[in-house]
Design a protein around this motif. Structure first.
Motif, PDB file in Angstrom:
ATOM      1  N   ALA A 337       0.826  -1.204   0.000  1.00 29.91           N
ATOM      2  CA  ALA A 337       0.000   0.000   0.000  1.00 29.91           C
ATOM      3  C   ALA A 337       0.860   1.253   0.000  1.00 29.91           C
ATOM      4  CB  ALA A 337      -0.924  -0.008   1.218  1.00 29.91           C
ATOM      5  N   ALA A 338       1.955   1.238   0.745  1.00 31.15           N
ATOM      6  CA  ALA A 338       2.844   2.401   0.797  1.00 31.15           C
ATOM      7  C   ALA A 338       3.461   2.684  -0.568  1.00 31.15           C
ATOM      8  CB  ALA A 338       3.939   2.175   1.841  1.00 31.15           C
ATOM      9  N   GLY A 339       3.913   1.624  -1.261  1.00 31.83           N
ATOM     10  CA  GLY A 339       4.474   1.812  -2.601  1.00 31.83           C
ATOM     11  C   GLY A 339       3.455   2.359  -3.575  1.00 31.83           C
ATOM     12  N   GLN A 340       2.233   1.877  -3.470  1.00 32.38           N
ATOM     13  CA  GLN A 340       1.150   2.367  -4.325  1.00 32.38           C
ATOM     14  C   GLN A 340       0.863   3.850  -4.068  1.00 32.38           C
ATOM     15  OE1 GLN A 340      -1.579   0.839  -6.408  1.00 32.38           O
ATOM     16  NE2 GLN A 340      -0.104  -0.762  -6.896  1.00 32.38           N
ATOM     17  N   ARG A 344       1.320   7.061  -6.672  1.00 30.86           N
ATOM     18  CA  ARG A 344       0.130   7.814  -7.072  1.00 30.86           C
ATOM     19  C   ARG A 344       0.287   9.295  -6.727  1.00 30.86           C
ATOM     20  NH1 ARG A 344      -5.357   4.206  -6.450  1.00 30.86           N
ATOM     21  NH2 ARG A 344      -4.448   2.152  -6.875  1.00 30.86           N
ATOM     22  N   ALA A 345       0.868   9.573  -5.559  1.00 26.94           N
ATOM     23  CA  ALA A 345       1.083  10.966  -5.172  1.00 26.94           C
ATOM     24  C   ALA A 345       2.049  11.651  -6.133  1.00 26.94           C
ATOM     25  CB  ALA A 345       1.619  11.030  -3.740  1.00 26.94           C
ATOM     26  N   VAL A 385       3.450  17.553  -4.105  1.00 26.92           N
ATOM     27  CA  VAL A 385       3.359  16.157  -3.649  1.00 26.92           C
ATOM     28  C   VAL A 385       2.502  16.082  -2.387  1.00 26.92           C
ATOM     29  CG1 VAL A 385       4.644  14.182  -2.745  1.00 26.92           C
ATOM     30  CG2 VAL A 385       5.550  15.463  -4.684  1.00 26.92           C
ATOM     31  N   LEU A 386       2.742  17.008  -1.447  1.00 25.80           N
ATOM     32  CA  LEU A 386       1.944  17.024  -0.222  1.00 25.80           C
ATOM     33  C   LEU A 386       0.468  17.265  -0.540  1.00 25.80           C
ATOM     34  CD1 LEU A 386       1.812  16.940   2.872  1.00 25.80           C
ATOM     35  CD2 LEU A 386       2.203  19.422   2.869  1.00 25.80           C
TER      36      LEU A 386
END
Length: 448
Positions: A337-340, A344-345, A385-386
């Motif tokens: 999930a973190a890699g996804q 995406r961000a 990104v944020l």
């Protein structure tokens, strides 16, 4: 002479055309191009440290399964989601003392154009990394460590989390140890008589670090407010749980004997090493309290734990059913999930990011001015990104719905489970302890 003049004019025209082409190519707006640098922090063996990041050995002997699975999941999630993004991963090892680590990540952030940070595996390094990312205004995703590790939701905060806060754990234990127990007993069990409640003694053992102390305080206060009798409140160091339990039995045997619930708060991702001996310490005395374990990831599970019907885990709910084939473990799922989410961000930020100024406009700038322009570009990129993270409203495989704009305590769902095998567990009703106390009181007062 005339011919010579024509030739000179032609040469000048050609040069002007070439100059025009050069100016055009150097002043037109181009696409935002990579590589896009991201920093990821892992508790792996550091082979070499350089300004461009660490070289880490994820295959070293003795590497915890927790770390290996988290890394595998992250790599797969990043690979499945990055598309044509050119990502350069800057690896950072968080082994060692806090001061050298803090200095290293500060230097890494200073010397690289890090657009986003992902990590870390432990509570302490997550807290210090979050402080540094806030200083450099670098967005940080926290997929593993629990607790109140950064001022989530503050205007100056650049960290977003996938994990529970200490307050979230406190609220969950408020449901496990509800304040309605005494009223229920007096009304429905004691037939209106105000009899002393038996069997509501609790002992708390907690890892002696920032997260462990804070979580223990919040959980214990909830139980005290709800009328439960806290018999023992004991911190322990890394690897020192078994010793702390033995010491508690020597110093306060009555308190532990009268404890019908034992809460153990460990470091995130802790293994169950030594849990057989801990269960045995009560079993050998003819006692069978209910154990509520926080902060464990039971990858390898002792047979004694699998056979026990009184060992329960408080854990974050993970949507394993939405994982791609091959991911069967919760830790690997969180890494995926973190890699996804990271990719995406970045993809969403690239769509909104203006290209870095280039071409003829920079020909006559000083080196200092060029550096300042580049720094403003990176700051703008980080801000995008944020914004992409905060605005994300997606269903993420292996995790479920994410909404980082919501309160952190609304993002995570906790569950009570009992493990029946490797990667196998069944949900348990949150009234399991309350029901046991009710039965003890019925038996004690002969009301069955």
């Amino acid at each position: 002479m005339k011919k010579k003049t024509i030739i000179i004019i032609l040469i000048i025209v050609i040069l002007l055309v070439i100059l025009g082409i050069i100016l055009y190519n150097n002043t037109r707006v181009g696409a935002v191009k990579g590589p896009f640098e991201v920093a990821t922090v892992w508790s792996a063996e550091i082979v070499r440290t350089e300004p461009s990041g660490d070289t880490l050995n994820f295959d070293a002997d003795g590497m915890p399964d927790y770390l290996k699975l988290a890394r595998q999941g992250f790599e797969k999630g990043m690979q499945d989601a990055k598309g044509d993004l050119d990502i350069r991963e800057v690896l950072i090892g968080d082994n060692g003392d806090v001061q050298p680590y803090t200095r290293k990540i500060s230097e890494t952030f200073s010397q690289n154009d890090i657009l986003m940070t992902v990590g870390t595996m432990s509570d302490e390094t997550t807290m210090y990394t979050s402080m540094e990312t806030n200083f450099f205004k670098i967005p940080m995703l926290i997929p593993f460590a629990n607790g109140n590790l950064s001022p989530d939701g503050a205007d100056s905060d650049y960290s977003v989390r996938l994990t529970p806060t200490s307050k979230k754990y406190g609220a969950f234990f408020n449901t496990l140890f509800t304040n309605s127990l005494s009223d229920f007993l007096n009304t429905y069990v004691f037939n209106g008589k105000a009899l002393p409640v038996v069997g509501n003694g609790v002992s708390v053992f907690f890892r002696d670090n920032f997260h462990g102390n804070e979580t223990a305080v919040i959980i214990t206060q909830e139980m005290l407010d709800n009328g439960y009798d806290v018999q023992s409140y004991t911190p322990f160091s890394m690897g020192g749980l078994t010793g702390a339990v033995q010491t508690a039995w020597n110093s306060d045997p009555d308190g532990l004997t009268n404890s019908n619930a034992v809460i153990i708060i460990e470091e995130d991702g802790a293994s169950l090493e030594g849990m057989e001996d801990i269960l045995k310490a009560w079993k050998d005395r003819g006692l069978s309290p209910q154990f509520f374990l926080v902060g464990y990831e039971p990858i390898e599970i002792p047979q004694a734990v699998l056979e026990a019907d009184n060992v329960f885990f408080v854990q974050q709910h993970v949507d394993m059913s939405s994982c791609p084939a091959g991911i069967e473990n919760r830790v690997e799922a969180m890494g995926y999930a973190a890699g996804q989410i990271m990719c995406r961000a970045l993809q969403n930020a690239v769509q909104k990011q203006s290209p870095e100024p280039s071409g003829v406009n920079r020909w006559f700038q000083t080196e200092e001015s060029k550096n300042e322009v580049h720094r403003e570009y990176i700051d703008s990129f980080r801000s995008n990104v944020l914004s992409a993270l905060i605005a994300m409203d997606d269903v993420i495989p292996c995790y479920g719905q994410v909404n980082f704009d919501a309160d952190p305590d609304d993002r995570v769902v906790l569950e009570l489970v009992r493990y029946t095998g490797r990667n196998q567990y069944v949900p348990v009703e949150t009234g399991v302890f309350i029901n046991s106390v009710i039965e003890k009181n019925r038996a004690y007062y002969g009301l069955e």
